[in-house]
Design an enzyme around this catalytic site. Structure first.
Site, PDB file in Angstrom:
ATOM      1  CG  ASN A 188      -0.321  -0.124   2.522  1.00 50.07           C
ATOM      2  OD1 ASN A 188       0.581   0.636   2.853  1.00 50.07           O
ATOM      3  ND2 ASN A 188      -0.776  -1.089   3.321  1.00 50.07           N
ATOM      4  CG  HIS A 262       0.459   2.595   9.261  1.00 46.64           C
ATOM      5  ND1 HIS A 262       0.538   1.223   9.149  1.00 46.64           N
ATOM      6  CD2 HIS A 262       0.813   3.080   8.050  1.00 46.64           C
ATOM      7  CE1 HIS A 262       0.923   0.898   7.923  1.00 46.64           C
ATOM      8  NE2 HIS A 262       1.097   1.992   7.228  1.00 46.64           N
ATOM      9  NE  ARG A 357      36.414 -24.954  18.225  1.00 45.82           N
ATOM     10  CZ  ARG A 357      37.299 -24.486  17.342  1.00 45.82           C
ATOM     11  NH1 ARG A 357      36.895 -23.657  16.393  1.00 45.82           N
ATOM     12  NH2 ARG A 357      38.562 -24.855  17.395  1.00 45.82           N
ATOM     13  CD  GLU A 411      25.474 -14.381  11.761  1.00 45.70           C
ATOM     14  OE1 GLU A 411      26.672 -14.675  11.728  1.00 45.70           O
ATOM     15  OE2 GLU A 411      24.961 -13.481  11.051  1.00 45.70           O
ATOM     16  CG  HIS A 460      34.982 -18.952  18.295  1.00 45.39           C
ATOM     17  ND1 HIS A 460      34.398 -20.089  17.794  1.00 45.39           N
ATOM     18  CD2 HIS A 460      36.140 -18.782  17.617  1.00 45.39           C
ATOM     19  CE1 HIS A 460      35.156 -20.603  16.846  1.00 45.39           C
ATOM     20  NE2 HIS A 460      36.247 -19.833  16.716  1.00 45.39           N
TER      21      HIS A 460
END
Length: 659
Positions: A188, A262, A357, A411, A460
């Site tokens: 719109n 709005h 890890r 991410e 890390h």
């Protein structure tokens, strides 16, 4: 005689406007721009049944532009879902079923919690990924299977497409060729501050054409026939689709195409004038009951035949007794994720010495063969986080059952997409560096609201990464993650606690963060994976008279144990407590807490991050030993010394509390 479609549509609109007027809050503009899209979708295309809201093969609809919730609730009410007229009247009131933005409740037809713009798009991409996975799993058993075969629709606004997460997620969807994903764009050209041309320049058609989307342009998004034809066309595509519906904010109001719509901008006279224009009753929340009956009847008539045909597929799958299909059905119907995983089954030698890890990777690959419904990926750094399945490929349109997902350096989208996958019952994980948790936070927060079983793996995890410098050295991130309601943050100190963390995560629902060190980790003789469920436990008892308690997490547990032994020779006898999960510990009884932390005993905390959150445990601020400033680039040992977090500095800081 049947009621005209336009009158039914206008009833959707006016009920929504009555809700906004009653609440004195809401967004009337989108109600009058996007209602034709939503009405046409429900009436003509969305395969859902209000009486069977959790049908596992239903089409999914995600309301990304959550500010249009009044319109959404109005449509659900008229489509026969369990939202009463009284519920509509309580729009935006405390404890109502009609909150300001949609909150997940599949029984009411609400698939996901939305509100922060753009995130619903990522959620929809995740749902489409889950559909493809389930569909191909069932087709592996029976190539002709239609057990899982649904579309995912997402309604979005100009604001949704302004947000970066939307393009991150849709670029991923394009790469994955998720052809059952259909984006319904209410274009719109008006945001809360005015025309969108004040802040945007791109051509949306060109942008999505470049992404290899199927792009459909509808010049008049208020024309029900044009809307329906476009959706029908999108369902035939071999690519994900976006339908650009050109609409007018607040159409048919005297104030139409005005940004004030709005955030309110209506009074009761505006609504009454519109009701007169549409030929509807002037009274608030009043409509012809036949309208609701006909909408429900139209939907049921269209979908019931499909449902009856699907039931044959369902019975066939049940009778096959194929373990994957039976498990999948139980997962989708009852959210039953069952896995044979017991930390007692894994015996670890005391001389074990390995990068955290790699230990975590071993555990992931212990889990993987036990279930087909555990998937995950990274932001294209799996070679650095080590969080991947070594015996599986990369998920793609050509390899849809592969369990490793390459999300790209995205991410925020990764976290949002996983939310959609988890909504469909899959257990999923992500991985990236801890410093980049900030990119993911908004989507993690929404998933925590829905209590979704997602595991966010962060590696890390401290300043010890050294030469990467302060932008990669996490300081405040652990405190931020622990502050998210419903989130459990695990920071294990060795492989036994890693296994224990995963056992808890897999056997319980809700979101979790797993913080993994890239440093080599020794096995501590007194750690125990089973004790992770308590959040904290003793790993070194005092030898004579208790001087104080030292709490540590992760890599700092080994440092705490070493320091305790050295300080004992100097007359300070410390009990050391490993606290792999603060949230779980805070749920324990006062009796258990006092067992670990006797009253009137000094408590010191040790963690390579912000000390802020540890003040709830530490006796005073000097007893909370952490890092409260940004790091610095340099060799690991130099960085630790510079920040007073090398072993000798830690030893001095602990001892000073007993001088």
């Amino acid at each position: 005689m049947a009621i005209r479609n336009d009158k039914k549509l206008n009833t959707v609109k006016l009920l929504a406007l009555d809700m906004i007027n009653e609440a004195e809050s809401g967004n009337p503009g989108i109600v009058l721009s996007a209602s034709p899209i939503l009405y046409s979708l429900y009436l003509n295309h969305l395969n859902t049944i209000s009486k069977i809201p959790k049908w596992i093969n239903r089409d999914r609809f995600i309301m990304s532009c959550g500010h249009g919730s009044a319109m959404y609730y109005s449509m659900l009410h008229l489509a026969g879902y369990n939202l009463s007229l009284e519920d509509l009247k309580r729009f935006r009131q405390i404890d109502s079923f009609t909150p300001g933005h949609p909150e997940m409740d599949p029984e009411l037809g609400i698939e996901a919690t939305t509100g922060p713009l753009g995130q619903g798009i990522a959620t929809a991409v995740g749902v489409a990924m889950a559909e493809r996975y389930y569909e191909n799993l069932s087709k592996k058993v029976d190539p002709k299977s239609k057990l899982i075969d649904f579309y995912t629709y997402v309604l979005c606004s100009d604001g949704d497409l302004d947000e970066g997460i939307s393009y991150e997620a849709l670029a991923f969807a394009a790469k994955q060729k998720l052809n059952k994903l259909i984006v319904l764009y209410d274009s719109n050209d008006m945001n809360a501050d005015g025309p969108t041309y004040n802040s945007t320049i791109e051509d949306i058609e060109d942008r999505f054409d470049a992404l290899d989307f199927n792009v459909i342009y509808v010049k008049n998004g208020h024309n029900l026939n044009e809307v329906s034809s476009a959706i029908k066309e999108a369902k035939r595509s071999k690519y994900p689709s976006i339908i650009i519906f050109k609409t007018i904010l607040g159409k048919d109001l005297k104030k139409e195409n005005n940004n004030i719509l709005h955030a309110g901008g209506l009074d009761e006279k505006d609504i009454i004038d519109l009701k007169v224009k549409y030929g509807l009753p002037k009274e608030s929340f009043s409509y012809d009951e036949k309208i609701k009956e006909e909408i429900i009847s139209s939907i049921d008539k269209r979908v019931s035949k499909k449902y009856e045909a699907w039931l044959k597929e369902y019975d066939k799958a049940k009778k096959s007794r194929n373990p994957d299909l039976v498990y999948m059905i139980n997962l989708l119907e009852n959210d039953q994720f069952i896995i044979d995983f017991d930390s007692n089954n894994y015996k670890i030698n005391n001389d074990y010495f390995e990068d955290g890890r790699l230990s975590n990777q071993k555990v992931l690959n212990f889990i993987s063969p036990k279930t087909k419904f555990f998937l995950g990926g990274s932001s294209n750094i799996k070679t650095l986080t080590k969080a991947y399945f070594t015996k599986s490929g990369i998920s793609s349109s050509e390899n849809p059952l592969a369990k490793n997902i390459a999300f790209g350096i995205r991410e925020h989208a990764m976290a949002g997409i996983l939310g959609g996958m988890a909504l469909c019952g899959l257990r999923v994980f992500s991985s990236t560096f801890l410093a980049f948790a900030d990119y993911m936070k908004p989507a993690m927060r929404v998933s925590a609201m829905m209590n979704l079983p997602i595991t966010y793996i962060f590696t890390h995890d401290s300043i010890s990464i050294g030469q990467d410098g302060p932008t990669f050295q996490p300081i405040e991130q652990l405190t931020m993650l622990r502050s998210i309601p419903n989130m459990k943050v695990f920071r294990p100190c060795d492989i036994k606690e890693i296994i224990g963390s995963w056992e808890y995560i897999l056997k319980n629902k809700g979101p979790s963060c797993l913080i993994i060190s890239k440093e080599k980790m020794i096995v501590n003789k007194h750690t125990n994976g089973k004790y992770v469920q308590y959040g904290a436990y003793i790993v070194r008892k005092e030898k004579e008279k208790l001087s104080g308690v030292l709490i540590a997490t992760g890599s700092e547990v080994a440092i705490a144990l070493k320091a305790a032994e050295e300080l004992f020779t100097q007359g300070i006898d410390l009990r050391v407590v490993s606290m792999p999960c603060m949230e779980l510990f805070l749920k324990q009884t006062p009796i258990y807490e006092e067992k670990l932390f006797p009253k009137e005993v000094k408590i010191i905390t040790l963690e390579a991050g912000s000390s802020m959150i540890w003040n709830r445990f530490a006796t005073n601020k000097d007893c909370a030993i952490g890092v409260d400033e940004f790091g610095i680039s340099g060799k690991k040992d130099d960085v630790l010394k510079y920040l007073n977090f090398d072993y000798n500095s830690i030893l001095y800081r602990i001892k000073k509390n007993f001088d």
